[in-house]
Design a protein around this motif. Structure first.
Motif, PDB file in Angstrom:
ATOM      1  N   LEU A 180       3.549  11.021  -6.904  1.00  0.00           N
ATOM      2  CA  LEU A 180       4.555   9.997  -6.609  1.00  0.00           C
ATOM      3  C   LEU A 180       3.873   8.688  -6.225  1.00  0.00           C
ATOM      4  O   LEU A 180       4.268   7.606  -6.690  1.00  0.00           O
ATOM      5  CB  LEU A 180       5.468  10.467  -5.474  1.00  0.00           C
ATOM      6  CG  LEU A 180       6.472   9.430  -4.951  1.00  0.00           C
ATOM      7  CD1 LEU A 180       7.421   8.973  -6.052  1.00  0.00           C
ATOM      8  CD2 LEU A 180       7.261   9.999  -3.764  1.00  0.00           C
ATOM      9  N   ALA A 181       2.850   8.769  -5.384  1.00  0.00           N
ATOM     10  CA  ALA A 181       2.140   7.560  -4.962  1.00  0.00           C
ATOM     11  C   ALA A 181       1.532   6.839  -6.161  1.00  0.00           C
ATOM     12  O   ALA A 181       1.619   5.611  -6.275  1.00  0.00           O
ATOM     13  CB  ALA A 181       1.047   7.926  -3.951  1.00  0.00           C
ATOM     14  N   ARG A 182       0.933   7.588  -7.065  1.00  0.00           N
ATOM     15  CA  ARG A 182       0.335   6.975  -8.251  1.00  0.00           C
ATOM     16  C   ARG A 182       1.395   6.316  -9.124  1.00  0.00           C
ATOM     17  O   ARG A 182       1.161   5.248  -9.700  1.00  0.00           O
ATOM     18  CB  ARG A 182      -0.429   8.038  -9.039  1.00  0.00           C
ATOM     19  CG  ARG A 182      -1.711   8.498  -8.334  1.00  0.00           C
ATOM     20  CD  ARG A 182      -2.341   9.681  -9.033  1.00  0.00           C
ATOM     21  NE  ARG A 182      -3.616  10.054  -8.412  1.00  0.00           N
ATOM     22  CZ  ARG A 182      -4.271  11.182  -8.677  1.00  0.00           C
ATOM     23  NH1 ARG A 182      -3.782  12.036  -9.577  1.00  0.00           N
ATOM     24  NH2 ARG A 182      -5.408  11.451  -8.069  1.00  0.00           N
TER      25      ARG A 182
ATOM     26  N   THR B 268       0.858  -1.183   0.000  1.00  0.00           N
ATOM     27  CA  THR B 268       0.000   0.000   0.000  1.00  0.00           C
ATOM     28  C   THR B 268       0.897   1.237   0.000  1.00  0.00           C
ATOM     29  O   THR B 268       1.952   1.234   0.625  1.00  0.00           O
ATOM     30  CB  THR B 268      -0.893   0.053   1.251  1.00  0.00           C
ATOM     31  OG1 THR B 268      -1.345  -1.253   1.590  1.00  0.00           O
ATOM     32  CG2 THR B 268      -2.072   0.984   1.053  1.00  0.00           C
ATOM     33  N   VAL B 269       0.468   2.280  -0.697  1.00  0.00           N
ATOM     34  CA  VAL B 269       1.196   3.552  -0.686  1.00  0.00           C
ATOM     35  C   VAL B 269       0.279   4.610  -0.080  1.00  0.00           C
ATOM     36  O   VAL B 269      -0.853   4.804  -0.556  1.00  0.00           O
ATOM     37  CB  VAL B 269       1.634   3.972  -2.097  1.00  0.00           C
ATOM     38  CG1 VAL B 269       2.515   5.220  -2.024  1.00  0.00           C
ATOM     39  CG2 VAL B 269       2.390   2.840  -2.792  1.00  0.00           C
TER      40      VAL B 269
ATOM     41  N   ARG C 298      10.104   8.099 -13.321  1.00  0.00           N
ATOM     42  CA  ARG C 298       8.945   8.587 -14.071  1.00  0.00           C
ATOM     43  C   ARG C 298       8.352   9.825 -13.409  1.00  0.00           C
ATOM     44  O   ARG C 298       7.987  10.794 -14.094  1.00  0.00           O
ATOM     45  CB  ARG C 298       7.878   7.487 -14.175  1.00  0.00           C
ATOM     46  CG  ARG C 298       8.226   6.371 -15.135  1.00  0.00           C
ATOM     47  CD  ARG C 298       6.968   5.590 -15.525  1.00  0.00           C
ATOM     48  NE  ARG C 298       6.302   5.040 -14.363  1.00  0.00           N
ATOM     49  CZ  ARG C 298       6.598   3.861 -13.823  1.00  0.00           C
ATOM     50  NH1 ARG C 298       7.590   3.129 -14.331  1.00  0.00           N
ATOM     51  NH2 ARG C 298       5.933   3.408 -12.787  1.00  0.00           N
ATOM     52  N   TYR C 299       8.275   9.773 -12.088  1.00  0.00           N
ATOM     53  CA  TYR C 299       7.774  10.942 -11.347  1.00  0.00           C
ATOM     54  C   TYR C 299       8.675  12.141 -11.604  1.00  0.00           C
ATOM     55  O   TYR C 299       8.184  13.254 -11.865  1.00  0.00           O
ATOM     56  CB  TYR C 299       7.741  10.625  -9.851  1.00  0.00           C
ATOM     57  CG  TYR C 299       7.655  11.849  -8.971  1.00  0.00           C
ATOM     58  CD1 TYR C 299       6.434  12.428  -8.649  1.00  0.00           C
ATOM     59  CD2 TYR C 299       8.831  12.444  -8.474  1.00  0.00           C
ATOM     60  CE1 TYR C 299       6.370  13.555  -7.853  1.00  0.00           C
ATOM     61  CE2 TYR C 299       8.763  13.572  -7.672  1.00  0.00           C
ATOM     62  CZ  TYR C 299       7.543  14.132  -7.363  1.00  0.00           C
ATOM     63  OH  TYR C 299       7.475  15.259  -6.585  1.00  0.00           O
ATOM     64  N   ARG C 300       9.976  11.916 -11.529  1.00  0.00           N
ATOM     65  CA  ARG C 300      10.948  13.007 -11.705  1.00  0.00           C
ATOM     66  C   ARG C 300      10.837  13.609 -13.112  1.00  0.00           C
ATOM     67  O   ARG C 300      10.849  14.836 -13.277  1.00  0.00           O
ATOM     68  CB  ARG C 300      12.354  12.460 -11.457  1.00  0.00           C
ATOM     69  CG  ARG C 300      13.478  13.488 -11.555  1.00  0.00           C
ATOM     70  CD  ARG C 300      14.799  12.802 -11.414  1.00  0.00           C
ATOM     71  NE  ARG C 300      15.920  13.697 -11.593  1.00  0.00           N
ATOM     72  CZ  ARG C 300      17.160  13.317 -11.848  1.00  0.00           C
ATOM     73  NH1 ARG C 300      17.441  12.024 -11.966  1.00  0.00           N
ATOM     74  NH2 ARG C 300      18.120  14.213 -12.004  1.00  0.00           N
ATOM     75  N   GLN C 301      10.743  12.764 -14.111  1.00  0.00           N
ATOM     76  CA  GLN C 301      10.652  13.249 -15.488  1.00  0.00           C
ATOM     77  C   GLN C 301       9.368  14.063 -15.700  1.00  0.00           C
ATOM     78  O   GLN C 301       9.377  15.108 -16.353  1.00  0.00           O
ATOM     79  CB  GLN C 301      10.694  12.077 -16.455  1.00  0.00           C
ATOM     80  CG  GLN C 301      12.062  11.387 -16.501  1.00  0.00           C
ATOM     81  CD  GLN C 301      12.022  10.023 -17.170  1.00  0.00           C
ATOM     82  OE1 GLN C 301      10.965   9.599 -17.661  1.00  0.00           O
ATOM     83  NE2 GLN C 301      13.142   9.313 -17.166  1.00  0.00           N
TER      84      GLN C 301
ATOM     85  N   ASN D 204      -7.429  -1.072  -3.483  1.00  0.00           N
ATOM     86  CA  ASN D 204      -7.283   0.385  -3.367  1.00  0.00           C
ATOM     87  C   ASN D 204      -5.905   0.736  -2.808  1.00  0.00           C
ATOM     88  O   ASN D 204      -5.782   1.251  -1.691  1.00  0.00           O
ATOM     89  CB  ASN D 204      -8.384   0.981  -2.486  1.00  0.00           C
ATOM     90  CG  ASN D 204      -9.776   0.624  -2.959  1.00  0.00           C
ATOM     91  OD1 ASN D 204     -10.069   0.684  -4.150  1.00  0.00           O
ATOM     92  ND2 ASN D 204     -10.632   0.218  -2.023  1.00  0.00           N
ATOM     93  N   PRO D 205      -4.845   0.447  -3.562  1.00  0.00           N
ATOM     94  CA  PRO D 205      -3.487   0.531  -3.004  1.00  0.00           C
ATOM     95  C   PRO D 205      -2.989   1.930  -2.682  1.00  0.00           C
ATOM     96  O   PRO D 205      -2.022   2.066  -1.937  1.00  0.00           O
ATOM     97  CB  PRO D 205      -2.626  -0.111  -4.093  1.00  0.00           C
ATOM     98  CG  PRO D 205      -3.426   0.016  -5.343  1.00  0.00           C
ATOM     99  CD  PRO D 205      -4.853  -0.087  -4.939  1.00  0.00           C
ATOM    100  N   HIS D 206      -3.597   2.982  -3.235  1.00  0.00           N
ATOM    101  CA  HIS D 206      -3.232   4.338  -2.810  1.00  0.00           C
ATOM    102  C   HIS D 206      -4.271   4.821  -1.806  1.00  0.00           C
ATOM    103  O   HIS D 206      -5.437   5.035  -2.131  1.00  0.00           O
ATOM    104  CB  HIS D 206      -3.169   5.306  -3.995  1.00  0.00           C
ATOM    105  CG  HIS D 206      -2.926   6.727  -3.564  1.00  0.00           C
ATOM    106  ND1 HIS D 206      -3.340   7.816  -4.295  1.00  0.00           N
ATOM    107  CD2 HIS D 206      -2.311   7.238  -2.461  1.00  0.00           C
ATOM    108  CE1 HIS D 206      -3.001   8.928  -3.667  1.00  0.00           C
ATOM    109  NE2 HIS D 206      -2.374   8.592  -2.553  1.00  0.00           N
TER     110      HIS D 206
END
Length: 413
Positions: A333-335, A276-277, A403-406, A350-352
């Motif tokens: 980031l969580a996504r 989970t995030v 991916r988040y960073r980009q 529902n992991p987020h």
């Protein structure tokens, strides 16, 4: 569930002979805070407790004479006994709560310090405390006599003590290391729990969450640091206690661009499993998220720390606006992490999810809490202890971070 550190050892004469060897061995281990030329930790090698709901006596035997100090905390009532760095070679049953105390924890508080936390059923005072040499001259015992007292008397004890609730070892005054590469993307990886706060306990292996999180976090830092332009670091590199505000402070001092807190909790429903995030929110997404946040937010209380209110600047409108923007980045980031995990590792439904985690409260650092799995589930527990699984999951997180960073750079973040 959060429990104390327990290390099984022998008792009586055999234990006293073993104490010297144990203390010598502990001194040879990698440093946990005492200097290379300093003394090894004390060894607490036996204990006993007896009493009723009016008076209770606790006796702990050490290989050397211990310095100690006694303090009090309210809401709930706790008696705090601070000690020098100590290795606890005690059988769990030797300090099972009884009499005035309904919970007893002990463990490290960081470099050079340890702590005993006695949670009381009501207002309680240590009326007599004494260190006495053993009859055979081979050790010392700390004797603590506790008595139930009235609320007014306990409030007077709180007012008159000069203790601030901290020990030297819990101060986040470590030197701030600048980024090795100018413009590097800095990631703080926070292994949950540590020291006196062991976290959850594995159902089958009995491994402590604090060790699981540290083992995984080390692999994650290594994996992230191999990414171009990324520098990752651990908020704690060993078995030490850090308060929740300190963890946030360390990340901000290092100018972290991301904060990832790693956990592996337990649930009463042993069939629930998967990662989970979590991100921060004033309102929890669901009952499970609310319960988990409530447990994680007890970390400081478990270590005997008084509750710390938010710093004044958090209420400032500019900080609040920054927090809103940071929260949006945290959700992105969580996504990204969830997307990376999908089809690769087991995820909870529902992991987020989101709730009011105190460790995610940095107003200017996007932050997520990663629940790797549940130590209450035997399948999750096996994976959490598997080095290959750790490498796989760390790689997935690294891909998610890139991916988040980009995306953040593309959007001008």
């Amino acid at each position: 569930m959060l429990r104390a550190v327990f290390v099984t050892g022998r008792f009586g004469r055999a234990m006293r002979s073993f104490a010297v060897l144990f203390a010598t061995f502990a001194f040879m281990l990698p440093s946990t805070g005492h200097g290379a030329d300093g003394p090894p930790p004390l060894l607490a090698f036996s204990a006993r407790i007896a009493g009723d709901d009016a008076r209770t006596r606790l006796v702990i035997s050490f290989d050397r004479k211990p310095d100690y100090s006694v303090h009090y905390v309210s809401n709930p009532v706790r008696v705090i006994v601070d000690l020098p760095e100590t290795s606890f070679g005690l059988k769990p049953e030797s300090l099972e709560p009884r009499g005035l105390f309904n919970e007893i924890r002990y463990g490290g508080m960081g470099a050079g310090a340890s702590r005993l936390v006695l949670s009381a059923r009501g207002p309680t005072e240590i009326t007599h405390a004494e260190v006495m040499p053993d009859e055979d001259g081979k050790g010392f015992r700390l004797v603590l006599d506790a008595e139930r007292i009235g609320g007014a008397r306990f409030e007077k004890l709180l007012r008159e003590q000069t203790w601030t609730g901290t020990v030297r070892a819990t101060k986040a005054d470590r030197p701030v290391a600048p980024a090795k590469t100018p413009g590097a993307f800095i990631i703080a990886v926070d292994p949950g729990h540590g020291g006196i706060d062991t976290g959850a306990i594995g159902t089958a292996s009995k491994i402590e969450e604090k060790q699981v999180t540290l083992d995984f976090a080390r692999v994650l830092v290594e994996t992230l640091s191999r990414e171009a332009g990324v520098e990752a670091f651990l908020t704690r590199e060993r078995d030490e206690f850090l308060s929740l505000p300190q963890r946030v402070q360390i990340a901000r001092q290092r100018n972290a661009n991301l904060f990832i807190s790693v956990h592996a909790d337990t649930l009463k429903q042993k069939d629930i499993r998967g990662a989970t995030v979590y991100t921060i929110s004033d309102k929890a997404s669901d009952h499970l998220a609310a319960e988990l946040a409530a447990r994680e937010n007890l970390s400081d209380e478990i270590a005997g720390m008084p509750f710390e209110s938010e710093p004044p600047e958090v209420a400032d409108i500019l900080i609040d606006l920054t927090r809103r923007e940071t929260q949006a980045f945290s959700i992105n980031l969580a996504r990204s992490v969830v997307s990376s995990f999908e089809g690769q590792i087991q995820l909870i439904n529902n992991p987020h999810r989101y709730a009011g985690f105190r460790v995610l409260q940095a107003p200017d650092v996007p932050s997520v809490l990663l629940e790797l799995g549940f130590l209450s589930n035997t399948e999750d527990e096996k994976l959490l202890l598997d080095p290959e699984w750790r490498k796989k999951v760390s790689g997935l997180i690294a891909s998610a971070v890139q991916r988040y960073r980009q995306a953040a750079v593309a959007n001008g973040g």
